[in-house]
Design a protein around this motif. Structure first.
Motif, short mmCIF file in Angstrom:
data_model
loop_
_atom_site.label_atom_id
_atom_site.label_comp_id
_atom_site.label_asym_id
_atom_site.label_seq_id
_atom_site.Cartn_x
_atom_site.Cartn_y
_atom_site.Cartn_z
N ASN A 74 -1.66 9.05 -2.52
CA ASN A 74 -0.56 9.23 -3.46
C ASN A 74 0.53 10.10 -2.86
O ASN A 74 1.29 10.72 -3.56
CB ASN A 74 -1.07 9.85 -4.75
CG ASN A 74 -1.96 8.87 -5.46
OD1 ASN A 74 -1.63 7.70 -5.58
ND2 ASN A 74 -3.11 9.34 -5.90
N ASP A 75 0.59 10.13 -1.57
CA ASP A 75 1.54 11.01 -0.91
C ASP A 75 2.15 10.25 0.26
O ASP A 75 1.68 10.32 1.38
CB ASP A 75 0.79 12.27 -0.45
CG ASP A 75 1.72 13.27 0.18
OD1 ASP A 75 2.91 12.95 0.35
OD2 ASP A 75 1.26 14.37 0.51
N GLU A 76 3.21 9.52 -0.06
CA GLU A 76 3.81 8.65 0.95
C GLU A 76 4.22 9.40 2.21
O GLU A 76 4.01 8.94 3.32
CB GLU A 76 5.08 8.00 0.38
CG GLU A 76 4.79 6.90 -0.59
CD GLU A 76 6.07 6.47 -1.31
OE1 GLU A 76 7.15 6.65 -0.78
OE2 GLU A 76 5.94 5.95 -2.43
N LEU A 77 4.81 10.57 2.01
CA LEU A 77 5.36 11.26 3.17
C LEU A 77 4.27 11.73 4.11
O LEU A 77 4.35 11.53 5.32
CB LEU A 77 6.22 12.43 2.72
CG LEU A 77 7.52 12.01 2.04
CD1 LEU A 77 8.31 13.21 1.61
CD2 LEU A 77 8.33 11.13 2.97
N SER A 78 3.23 12.34 3.57
CA SER A 78 2.16 12.79 4.44
C SER A 78 1.50 11.61 5.13
O SER A 78 1.14 11.68 6.30
CB SER A 78 1.12 13.58 3.65
OG SER A 78 1.70 14.74 3.12
N VAL A 96 -8.13 8.24 8.25
CA VAL A 96 -6.79 8.84 8.32
C VAL A 96 -6.05 8.80 6.99
O VAL A 96 -5.56 9.81 6.51
CB VAL A 96 -5.94 8.14 9.41
CG1 VAL A 96 -4.55 8.76 9.46
CG2 VAL A 96 -6.62 8.27 10.76
N PHE A 97 -5.95 7.61 6.39
CA PHE A 97 -5.01 7.47 5.29
C PHE A 97 -5.56 7.83 3.92
O PHE A 97 -4.80 8.11 3.00
CB PHE A 97 -4.46 6.03 5.24
CG PHE A 97 -3.54 5.72 6.38
CD1 PHE A 97 -2.32 6.36 6.48
CD2 PHE A 97 -3.90 4.80 7.34
CE1 PHE A 97 -1.48 6.10 7.53
CE2 PHE A 97 -3.05 4.53 8.41
CZ PHE A 97 -1.84 5.18 8.50
N ARG A 98 -6.86 7.81 3.76
CA ARG A 98 -7.42 8.00 2.43
C ARG A 98 -6.89 9.22 1.69
O ARG A 98 -6.54 9.13 0.52
CB ARG A 98 -8.95 8.03 2.49
CG ARG A 98 -9.56 8.27 1.13
CD ARG A 98 -10.97 7.82 1.05
NE ARG A 98 -11.10 6.40 1.32
CZ ARG A 98 -12.25 5.75 1.23
NH1 ARG A 98 -13.33 6.39 0.89
NH2 ARG A 98 -12.30 4.47 1.50
N PRO A 99 -6.80 10.37 2.35
CA PRO A 99 -6.35 11.54 1.58
C PRO A 99 -4.90 11.44 1.15
O PRO A 99 -4.45 12.22 0.32
CB PRO A 99 -6.51 12.71 2.57
CG PRO A 99 -7.31 12.19 3.69
CD PRO A 99 -7.14 10.72 3.72
N PHE A 100 -4.16 10.51 1.70
CA PHE A 100 -2.72 10.47 1.43
C PHE A 100 -2.33 9.30 0.53
O PHE A 100 -1.20 8.84 0.57
CB PHE A 100 -1.94 10.40 2.74
CG PHE A 100 -2.40 11.40 3.75
CD1 PHE A 100 -2.42 12.75 3.43
CD2 PHE A 100 -2.85 11.01 4.99
CE1 PHE A 100 -2.85 13.70 4.35
CE2 PHE A 100 -3.30 11.94 5.91
CZ PHE A 100 -3.30 13.28 5.59
N MET A 132 0.81 -1.21 0.00
CA MET A 132 0.00 0.00 0.00
C MET A 132 0.85 1.26 0.00
O MET A 132 0.32 2.36 -0.04
CB MET A 132 -0.91 0.02 1.22
CG MET A 132 -1.49 -1.30 1.60
SD MET A 132 -3.11 -1.57 0.96
CE MET A 132 -3.89 -0.03 1.27
N ARG A 133 2.13 1.11 0.14
CA ARG A 133 3.05 2.24 0.19
C ARG A 133 2.77 3.18 1.36
O ARG A 133 2.90 4.39 1.25
CB ARG A 133 3.01 3.02 -1.12
CG ARG A 133 3.88 2.45 -2.20
CD ARG A 133 5.25 2.16 -1.65
NE ARG A 133 6.21 1.80 -2.69
CZ ARG A 133 7.18 2.60 -3.10
NH1 ARG A 133 7.32 3.78 -2.58
NH2 ARG A 133 8.01 2.20 -4.02
N ILE A 134 2.36 2.61 2.47
CA ILE A 134 2.20 3.42 3.67
C ILE A 134 3.31 3.02 4.63
O ILE A 134 3.41 1.85 4.99
CB ILE A 134 0.84 3.16 4.34
CG1 ILE A 134 -0.29 3.56 3.41
CG2 ILE A 134 0.75 3.90 5.66
CD1 ILE A 134 -1.66 3.16 3.92
#
Ligand SMILES: Nc1ncnc2c1ncn2[C@@H]1O[C@H](COP(=O)(O)OP(=O)(O)OP(=O)(O)O)[C@@H](O)[C@H]1O
Ligand SMILES: Nc1ncnc2c1ncn2[C@@H]1O[C@H](COP(=O)(O)OP(=O)(O)OP(=O)(O)O)[C@@H](O)[C@H]1O
Ligand SMILES: [Mg+2]
Ligand SMILES: [Mg+2]
Lengths: 366, 287, 237, 257, 308
Positions: B90-94, B84-88, B33-35
């Motif tokens: 495509n943004d690994e760092l956030s 929590v994670f949905r908005p991020f 998932m790249r988290i």
């Protein structure tokens, strides 16, 4: 009627939280005692005591910020804290310079020195309690070689040194010592090695309750049948929780707490009833310490002039605390008599409960 | 000496497998998932508390408790993904930093609910298996057995089923995956839910071994980090190899050098491996 | 079920910029339509809108009688599959896994395996590379994989965005035949965006010419091929 | 004509796969050299080796007589070899002008101090670089897009921007990987004209990979054909076009007419 | 835009003098120190890398300065830049191999590096004081004048912060900043456009880590106590949080992040039990609703206003 603010700068998050809560609650209960009687009577003025608690997360930097806030913003003159050694060393420049009386748990020897007159330690450390207990254990249990595991931190290193000396004096040797990183959960390799050296006993002083519990359990799993002992750090219940009753059966622990003493038992009951959690073993010391602080204020007749309060506090002797009779000692060891000396015990764990087998003072046991 | 070597070998392999179990949920969240999920350890902790509640408060048998833990964890993971994670995506760092916030919430939530003290967890089995002088504690053997079964099931799901494949595909191009009928609104929560469930199962299985308290999450997170770095991004065989290696290093350096050396050796190895094989031991380079 | 594709009055914006100004055209069932136009005319925008990757401001897209919702996934349920611009393969999945992702919603395993064989038949190169990570394929191999992936969905309407891009001439000729063959054998409707208008129009029944977001010309493939404007603008002769 | 770029015995293996095997050819000063071959023949790989993006398994690469094998890509660019990528590659968040400027700065090197603290030298460099940018934008017909973010351009424009960035580094040899992919025949013709223009204007030599045979035949002075990582033909466009091996492997029967 | 920013920041900087509270001076000094460190992290972020070893470099700076001052009697004013220099030098040496990794891999290796730093420091107590750390570190003094109270440290902290921010502005506006942006956006293209990406990244890493070293040295002399634990993983994480909350690629991001997050716990300190939970919620909310960070807030607001 006025308000007297006392700071509780303790650890309330992270692994030190058990101790921190124990200290904070001790101060709160002591405050409650005087508030119930209409306030602390100092020189004719009644003071309602208010405890301002801040968390330092066991970190030096956090502690400095919290100390600044307590001293300059909340204008407190008395701080119960800190839990850790690094935090106390970090805040002392602030507290000492501003004449703030501090009661710390921090085990480091450097916390008490002659040039830090405002710091007191109301709980005995390994340096105080190790020798008599070890003498007794060596004598009665026939222990010759001991293995020990310590966390690789300030407390662990300090205790390791103290214990090595104490075993030497008692005529045994601390043959195998191991230091490990705090977060470690697997001790089997270390224990394998220690046990392979044929030790008679394993010493657990200096370890957090969880770690101690894991070591006990894993040592018994590995078939270790010798003595397991912990000559400091009251936390028997937590250890039993982690290791289970079977593994802890017959283990020797240090205890500052004799449930036979009425006042001590009453304190524990009150603690459990109020907070609905088991009492941390260091809590009673800070209850007594806070009470002594109150008495010193009354003796000095001021809450403002901490120099006078400090002198009065130093002057208290044979204080009748809930745990027994207490005195300031430590002149020879630290160069300043700001270390509390109190009675303590050796207990054997049976069925998950402490059973006192020896009574000690700094002079000796039984 | 040869006894010590053999025992260290056994200890290391067992420990490595336990570490693998601790790490595998993190590998899923990270590699698939790249988290970079800093809350991984807290989910482990949540699993341990679930097990505690099931076994000691509700008096349920351990297998039932474990099944319930998985169910609770999947729901929790799905919820967390949503909130929590949905908005991020495509943004690994956030996403990584959001997980730090989540970790704080979970750990201190547990602290408020359960207090800081370790909780009693009854041992499921006691005693040891013995071969000559060699010893394996039964409690570990049990965790090991259950853990291996779970890992195998998980591996087959991820690598050899269409949903597993879809999970791996959505991170690379969620739009195109959606165009081909992958339902993102199900797959993302499911993916994270599985990661959380794996962490929680590890927590539940290891509760009897290592205890339960709000702070037990630190170790699995650290081990997961190391395992993932060493093993390679999202590579499950790589993670397995790395975990066993980690177990062996800890076991051997602790037994023959010293415990503090074990950590230095581990981290030094991590750095060397990353420099020599940036994609990890069995990882494949980024395309 | 009928599978003709109909686009009505499609208007699409990128932020404040309007890319399509009311595009309408029809592709009859089972036929090939070619969409041609210069760079930036909006061809890819049309395809992205049809398969739900872009939300139109206005307009309606139907397959047969049914109106499709403008979100990814719904068009697939109506049988629409896309081989997108820039390939957009799942780079860290193998070639075969990419193809299988195309067949994600195909339940019938036998039909799926059958299709896989056919795709490998069309592009033997892919079979050689089936275990390779898609991201490390050569450009042309990736293009083949993207087309194959769309075919694997067994669509009724196939959208191809510049399939011949980066493909060697020998395969381009092949590709035209493949598209024709598929469309004929499975009565699949194909919407083909191509720069190679020669190739596209020669196999297309219908041709649509797009310029800066507007349809400027429609006709049969043959008509357009013969049209002087088209020849001048897009065939370069 | 002198050999500007000389490649000999170039080989590249990916694990078990030999993508390029013992290939030798050259590109002459002032000429446009074509590199063609079926998909997966190793053309892009060849570019990657020449520009230092990938290390060669073996073989030598000489540019203006100097061995540039093993140099890192930015060093290769300094020697005067610029390349474009097969996929459209830009700095997506920057404007078109800024994109090209980033390439143009190469020819106006500054010390670290000047880069941070500015000063006359930095201003001068910036001014000259901007001049180059304007020239390049005009030559490639990008001026009208100067202030758009690169990521929002249509595919074809992005590809042209890629050429512009390469050109701004003022190379002696420009390597183009399918620059005309995605262009329609008319645009291909215009591109061919444009390319010839910039060749004279900027004094370039070109090595180009393309599948548009029209383009290749129109502009190339010399063509090299790869298949399965091996060179199968080389020569003048007409000769290559009629070579049966090339027809079989690459062009197909249709082109034989 | 810049004018508004500067005005706001100058006003914020004056707060302690308005309130006159010693504690506010302390917080303001901590803001300066954090902002410097985060500024260093921002420089590294500009080439697209996120370092979790930032605390270690702060630690290197801190230990360097403290050892120089206590053992070799170097004046503190020289110790601070020396800390920066050594941290920068270490970054320069290890930068080249590390920076071949990008994205999450770099995050992970720097995480490992920070741990390694801590473990090694614990293992060399003769220099680091081991786990008990070093206490009683001399205060900052300027040309023989010791800045003994908070009111006098603060202007100096502001001055240092201004220097650091000035450097950031110059880098960002100059040619170096353009190269950084190119590397951040598309490494492969930057490299083949003639930008030496490895060197450029190393420069960013060196500058950023040197700034971290400086801030660490400042912290050591201000707080008066350091130990290996001070510079653990947690500190690195808090810098990252400040950076991202402020705005990862925004010029004023680090400052805004530090300005927001350093005092934040103070508002929550009273809510002893819930403070960390609230902190976590705030963090997630900021990330979620302000994707460009707090520094991007004015732009976001004006855009909304413009539309509605
Ligand atoms: N993401 C985007 N943001 C803003 N504008 C865009 C975006 N994508 C495309 N555009 C613009 O929309 C218009 C149509 O683009 P589109 O990609 O549909 O063209 P196209 O006909 O497919 O061109 P090409 O042949 O180059 O692929 C162009 O002017 C393009 O610049
Ligand atoms: N990193 C890699 N790992 C494995 N194989 C690779 C890798 N890169 C390229 N290849 C293979 O090497 C061969 C040559 O690829 P290359 O990209 O050079 O082809 P090409 O001639 O540019 O083809 P096209 O015209 O399709 O772009 C291909 O078969 C490709 O699959
Ligand atoms: Mg397009
Ligand atoms: Mg190619």
């Amino acid at each position: 009627q006025e308000t007297l603010k006392i700071g509780a700068l303790v650890t309330m998050s992270g692994a030190g939280a058990s101790w921190g809560n124990g200290m904070k609650r001790a101060a709160e209960m002591a405050a409650e005692d005087v508030n119930e009687t209409g306030g602390l009577d100092v020189g004719g003025t009644k003071y309602m005591v208010e405890v301002i608690a801040y968390d330092d997360s066991y970190k030096a930097n956090e502690a400095v910020t919290a100390a600044n806030r307590l001293v300059f913003e909340d204008k407190v003159k008395y701080i119960i804290g800190t839990v850790g050694s690094a935090p106390i060393l970090a805040i002392q420049p602030i507290t000492e310079e501003n004449g703030v009386i501090t009661m710390t748990l921090g085990f480091t020897a450097q916390a008490l020195t002659a040039d830090k007159p405002y710091t007191f330690r109301p709980n005995p450390t390994t340096a105080e309690v190790a020798q008599p207990q070890i003498d007794w254990i060596v004598k009665t249990q026939g222990v010759k070689t001991v293995g020990a595991l310590f966390p690789k931190d300030e407390t662990g290193e300090a205790i390791a040194k103290d214990l090595a000396g104490a075993y030497e004096k008692a005529g045994a040797t601390l043959a195998a010592t191991e230091f490990f990183e705090r977060d470690r959960v697997d001790f089997i390799p270390l224990l394998t090695r220690i046990i392979a050296q044929g030790v008679d006993a394993i010493e657990l002083d200096g370890n957090s309750p969880v770690t101690a519990g894991q070591i006990v359990q894993q040592a018994r799993d590995l078939g270790f049948e010798g003595v397991i002992l912990r000559t400091g750090g009251p936390a028997t219940q937590e250890i039993v929780n982690v290791a289970g009753e079977a593994a802890t059966e017959g283990m020797f622990v240090h205890s500052a707490f004799d449930p036979g003493v009425e006042s001590a038992k009453a304190y524990e009951d009150r603690y459990v009833a109020t907070y609905n959690e088991p009492m941390n073993g260091f809590s009673p010391f800070f209850y007594d310490g806070t009470k002594m602080l109150f008495q010193a204020m009354q003796d000095a007749g001021t809450v403002e002039d901490t120099e006078a309060v400090k002198a009065a506090l130093e002057g208290i002797s044979d204080y009748g605390g809930i745990l027994g009779t207490m005195n300031w000692t430590g002149e020879d060891r630290y160069g300043i008599a700001h270390q509390l000396d109190s009675p303590f015990y050796i207990a054997r764990v049976t069925g998950g409960q402490e059973e006192i087998v020896a009574r000690c003072t700094s002079a000796g046991c039984e | 000496m040869s006894f010590l070597i053999a025992q260290s070998l056994i200890n290391g392999v067992i420990l490595g497998t336990l570490y693998l179990l601790m790490a595998i949920g993190f590998t899923l969240a990270f590699g698939v998932m790249r988290i970079v999920n800093f809350a991984h350890g807290e989910f482990y902790m949540v699993g341990a508390f679930c097990a505690l509640i099931g076994v000691t408060w509700l008096g349920l048998p351990f297998p039932v408790t474990l099944a319930l833990t998985i169910a609770v964890a999947i729901l929790l993971g799905a919820l967390v993904e949503r909130v929590v994670f949905r908005p991020f995506r495509n943004d690994e760092l956030s996403g990584m930093i959001a997980s730090l916030g989540l970790a704080m919430i979970l750990q201190h939530g547990a602290l408020i609910l359960f207090g800081p003290d370790p909780q009693a967890f009854p041992a499921l089995v006691s005693g040891v298996f013995k071969w000559g002088a060699l010893i394996v504690p039964k409690s570990r053997a049990l965790a090991l057995g259950v853990g291996i079964v779970i890992l195998l099931i998980f591996y087959i799901f991820l690598m050899h089923t269409r949903h597993g494949r879809a999970l791996r595909a959505i991170v690379q191009d969620q739009e195109v995956a959606a165009v081909f009928g992958v339902r993102l609104e199900i797959m993302y929560p499911l993916g994270l839910g599985l990661g959380v469930a794996l962490a929680a199962v590890a927590g539940g299985l290891m509760a009897p071994l290592f205890g339960v308290s709000p702070f037990i999450g630190a170790t699995p997170l650290l081990k997961a980090f190391i395992v993932v770095i060493l093993g390679g991004l999202g590579s499950i065989p790589g993670a397995a190899l790395a975990a066993i290696l980690l177990g062996l290093i800890e076991s051997f350096t602790s037994s023959f050098v010293s415990a503090s050396a074990a950590d230095i050796v581990t981290f030094a190895l991590v750095i060397v491996v990353l420099l020599v094989r940036p994609a990890g031991l069995l990882g494949r380079a980024e395309a | 079920m009928r599978s003709d594709l109909s686009v009505r009055n499609l208007v699409v914006n990128y932020g404040p910029v309007r890319a399509l100004h009311g595009v309408s055209f029809d592709v009859p069932e089972g036929q090939i339509a070619a969409l041609v136009g210069s760079n930036g005319a909006g061809k890819s925008t049309v395809l992205k809108s049809i398969c739900g990757l872009l939300k139109p401001v206005e307009g309606e897209i139907r397959v047969g009688e049914e109106v499709m919702k403008p979100r990814p996934g719904d068009p697939l349920r109506h049988g629409v599959a896309l081989s997108p611009e820039g390939r957009r393969l799942f780079g860290r999945l193998s070639v075969e896994e990419n193809l299988m992702m195309g067949a994600y919603t195909v339940k019938d395993a036998a039909a799926r395996d059958d299709m896989l064989d056919r795709v490998y038949g069309y592009f033997p190169r892919l079979k050689e590379r089936r275990r390779q990570m898609a991201g490390s394929l050569s450009g042309g191999e990736q293009q083949m994989c993207a087309i194959g992936r769309a075919l694997m969905a067994q669509p009724r309407v196939l959208l191809l965005d510049e399939p011949s891009l980066g493909i060697a001439p020998i395969i381009v000729a092949e590709l035209a035949k493949i598209i024709e063959e598929i469309s004929r054998d499975t009565s699949m409707t194909v919407l083909l965006v191509e720069q190679n208008a020669q190739m596209a129009l020669s196999i297309a029944a219908t041709g649509v010419v797009l310029e800066t977001g507007n349809v400027v010309l429609t006709g049969t493939g043959r008509e357009l091929l013969a049209s002087p404007e088209v020849r001048a603008a897009y065939l370069g002769t | 004509m002198n050999a500007l770029l000389e490649i000999s015995g170039l080989t590249k293996r990916f694990g078990g796969l030999t993508a390029l095997s013992d290939v030798s050819f050259g590109a002459s000063e002032g000429a446009i050299t074509g590199l063609i071959g079926p998909n997966g023949a190793g053309k892009t790989t060849c570019f990657n080796l020449i520009t230092g993006t990938l290390p060669a398994t073996s073989g030598t690469i000489r540019f203006r007589g100097q061995d540039i094998g093993g140099l890192s890509p930015h060093k290769v660019v300094e020697h005067g070899l610029a390349r474009t990528f097969q996929a459209a590659t830009t700095f997506p968040a920057a404007t078109v002008r800024e994109n090209i400027l980033r390439g143009a700065l190469l020819r106006h090197p500054l010390g670290l101090g000047a880069m941070v603290f500015g000063g006359a030298a930095a201003r001068d460099a910036e001014r000259k670089a901007r001049q180059t940018v304007d020239e390049v934008m005009e030559a490639l017909d990008l001026t009208e897009h100067a202030h758009r973010e690169a990521g929002t351009l249509a595919y074809g424009h992005q590809k042209r921007l890629g050429v512009a960035i390469g050109l701004a580094t003022r190379p002696g040899l420009l390597l183009l990987d399918e620059p005309a992919a995605g262009l329609n025949p008319d645009e291909v013709d215009r591109f061919a004209t444009m390319l010839k223009e910039i060749r004279t204007r900027f004094g370039l030599s070109v090595l180009i990979v393309e599948h548009h045979m029209r383009l290749i035949m129109r502009i190339c002075d010399h063509i090299v054909v790869l298949d399965h990582g091996e060179k199968i033909a080389e020569g003048a466009p007409e000769a290559v076009r009629d070579d049966p091996k090339v027809i079989e492997a690459y062009l197909g029967a249709d082109h034989a007419k | 835009m810049t004018v508004v920013w500067i005005a706001g920041i100058v006003l914020a900087a004056l707060i302690p003098w308005f309130t006159g509270s010693v504690f506010h001076f302390h917080i303001a000094i901590m803001v300066c120190i954090s902002a410097m460190a985060t500024g260093g992290l921002a420089v590294i972020a500009w080439v697209g890398q996120l370092s979790l070893a930032h605390a270690a470099f702060a630690g290197i700076g801190a230990y360097t300065s403290v050892l120089l001052v206590t053992r070799l009697d170097v004046p503190v004013l020289l110790g601070l830049p020396a800390g920066a220099l050594v941290a920068g030098a270490v970054a320069f040496i290890i930068g080249a191999p590390l920076l071949r990794l990008r994205g999450v891999y770099f995050v992970l290796i720097t995480f490992a590096l920070n741990e390694l730093f801590r473990l090694i420091m614990l293992d060399i107590p003769e220099f680091s004081g081991g786990s008990s750390g070093i206490a009683g570190i001399p205060k900052i003094s300027l040309f023989g004048v010791t800045l003994s109270n908070y009111q006098s440290v603060y202007p100096f902290a502001l001055f240092c912060l201004a220097l650091v921010m000035g450097l950031l502005v110059l880098i960002r506006r100059g040619q170096l900043g353009r190269r950084f942006a190119a590397v951040e956006e598309n490494l492969a293209l930057a490299e083949s456009s003639g930008i030496p990406t490895a060197k450029t990244q190393t420069i960013a890493f060196t500058i950023g880590s040197a700034i971290a070293g400086f801030s660490g040295a400042f912290l050591a002399h201000y707080v008066g106590f350091i130990s290996p634990e001070t510079f653990g993983f947690q500190l690195s994480v808090s810098y990252v949080i400040m950076l991202v909350t402020g705005g990862r690629l925004a010029l004023w991001g680090p400052l805004v992040g530090a300005l927001f997050l350093t005092p934040l716990p103070e508002f929550l300190r009273g809510a002893v039990e819930y403070q960390h939970v609230i902190y976590g919620v705030v963090l997630i909310a900021v990330l979620r609703f302000l994707p460009r960070g707090l520094a991007g807030l004015p732009r976001q607001l004006s855009r909304k206003g413009g539309r509605g």
